[in-house]
Design a protein around this motif. Structure first.
Motif, PDB file in Angstrom:
ATOM      1  N   VAL A 115      -2.248  -0.741   0.222  1.00  8.87           N
ATOM      2  CA  VAL A 115      -2.087   0.596   0.775  1.00  8.87           C
ATOM      3  C   VAL A 115      -0.599   0.786   1.039  1.00  8.87           C
ATOM      4  N   VAL A 116      -0.075   1.955   0.678  1.00  5.02           N
ATOM      5  CA  VAL A 116       1.349   2.231   0.849  1.00  5.02           C
ATOM      6  C   VAL A 116       1.574   3.008   2.148  1.00  5.02           C
ATOM      7  N   LYS A 117       2.568   2.570   2.914  1.00  4.29           N
ATOM      8  CA  LYS A 117       2.959   3.279   4.129  1.00  4.29           C
ATOM      9  C   LYS A 117       3.753   4.538   3.771  1.00  4.29           C
ATOM     10  N   PRO A 118       3.651   5.618   4.558  1.00  8.30           N
ATOM     11  CA  PRO A 118       2.734   5.801   5.689  1.00  8.30           C
ATOM     12  C   PRO A 118       1.308   5.984   5.193  1.00  8.30           C
ATOM     13  N   PHE A 119       0.358   5.447   5.937  1.00  5.18           N
ATOM     14  CA  PHE A 119      -1.024   5.470   5.500  1.00  5.18           C
ATOM     15  C   PHE A 119      -1.906   6.133   6.550  1.00  5.18           C
ATOM     16  N   SER A 120      -3.064   6.527   6.110  1.00  6.48           N
ATOM     17  CA  SER A 120      -4.094   7.012   7.020  1.00  6.48           C
ATOM     18  C   SER A 120      -4.905   5.813   7.498  1.00  6.48           C
ATOM     19  N   PRO A 121      -5.096   5.645   8.804  1.00  2.00           N
ATOM     20  CA  PRO A 121      -5.936   4.539   9.281  1.00  2.00           C
ATOM     21  C   PRO A 121      -7.319   4.554   8.646  1.00  2.00           C
ATOM     22  N   PHE A 136      -2.823  -5.722   1.066  1.00  3.88           N
ATOM     23  CA  PHE A 136      -1.399  -5.583   1.339  1.00  3.88           C
ATOM     24  C   PHE A 136      -1.067  -4.213   1.925  1.00  3.88           C
ATOM     25  N   LEU A 137      -0.112  -4.196   2.844  1.00  9.06           N
ATOM     26  CA  LEU A 137       0.548  -2.979   3.303  1.00  9.06           C
ATOM     27  C   LEU A 137       1.976  -3.018   2.786  1.00  9.06           C
ATOM     28  N   SER A 138       2.425  -1.948   2.136  1.00 10.13           N
ATOM     29  CA  SER A 138       3.782  -1.908   1.599  1.00 10.13           C
ATOM     30  C   SER A 138       4.488  -0.649   2.069  1.00 10.13           C
ATOM     31  N   SER A 139       5.736  -0.789   2.477  1.00 10.49           N
ATOM     32  CA  SER A 139       6.529   0.363   2.897  1.00 10.49           C
ATOM     33  C   SER A 139       7.251   0.991   1.725  1.00 10.49           C
ATOM     34  N   ARG A 140       7.119   0.393   0.531  1.00 12.32           N
ATOM     35  CA  ARG A 140       7.775   0.921  -0.663  1.00 12.32           C
ATOM     36  C   ARG A 140       6.734   1.277  -1.706  1.00 12.32           C
ATOM     37  N   ASP A 141       6.768   2.514  -2.145  1.00 12.55           N
ATOM     38  CA  ASP A 141       5.852   2.962  -3.185  1.00 12.55           C
ATOM     39  C   ASP A 141       6.419   2.511  -4.524  1.00 12.55           C
TER      40      ASP A 141
END
Length: 235
Positions: A100-106, A78-83
């Motif tokens: 992984v929470v956005k912003p993320f490192s590629p 999952f990618l989430s924009s909310r921590d």
């Protein structure tokens, strides 16, 4: 053979960033801009892993995850924009393998994706036929039917939840570390990380507590988990 990753995000810049990063790691990629397109891509291409944004218009990532889990055990990151812990736990309980929470490192996304792929390819599933039922107190597990019962009533579990519970119940006196649980559970369709084991255990406790089983799993601080007394008392 190269592994194929489906990237699902309504932001084309994020998709482009991940396509580049995963490509450098030697992985093939396909893309989808929304949930409906993601399901179509899964049916058409059968990817090895889905990187799935939670917050998308129309069909969000949680609903996509529900539908994928209803159909099988395709690994999901999952990618989430909310921590937000609620988002994280809900995602894991639905059957996601990591987040992984956005912003993320590629680089972090690539590392987590590679870890999931290594776990799913770590070993083939063992041939297990006509396995005997496991009974411990009021708990009964049917390994062949993937069915869990508490005091004779079924408690619906996900595949991963059932497998963790079966691991603990098969050796009632043993305390399993998180790494030991991962080692026992891992294989195609089972891609756990140490920080998601806790979420699955919380979910098991919540489901059995509703059935009257508040002593399903014991925590041994600083060590890990073992099966509880399963007598119906407080855990």
């Amino acid at each position: 053979m190269p592994r194929t990753i489906l990237i699902v995000d309504d932001d084309p810049h994020i998709r482009q960033l991940l396509v580049f990063a995963l490509g450098k790691a030697g992985l093939d990629t396909i893309e989808a801009a929304d949930g409906e397109a993601a399901l179509t891509q899964v049916d058409a291409h059968g990817p090895d892993l889905v990187i799935l944004d939670i917050n998308m218009p129309q069909m969000d990532g949680l609903e996509v995850c529900r539908r994928l889990r209803a159909a099988g055990d395709l690994p999901i990151l999952f990618l989430s924009s909310r921590d937000d812990e609620i988002d994280r736990v809900l995602g894991i309980e639905l059957g996601a393998d990591d987040y992984v929470v956005k912003p993320f490192s590629p680089r972090e996304v690539v590392a987590r994706a590679m870890a999931i792929l290594r776990r799913t390819a770590a070993r083939p599933p063992a041939a297990e036929e006509n396995r005997p039922a496991i009974r411990h107190g009021l708990l009964s597990l049917d390994p062949d039917g993937w069915r869990a019962e508490w005091a004779g009533s079924e408690v619906p579990l996900t595949v991963t939840e059932f497998t963790i519970l079966r691991t603990l119940a098969s050796m009632p006196g043993k305390i399993f570390t998180r790494d030991a649980i991962i080692d026992r559970v891992r294989g195609p369709g089972f891609a756990l990380t140490d920080r998601t084991v806790d979420s699955h255990v919380r979910n098991l406790r919540a489901k059995f507590a509703q059935a009257g089983g508040s002593d399903i799993v014991e925590t041994r601080a600083g060590v890990g988990y073992r099966i509880g007394a399963c007598a119906g008392g407080a855990g």
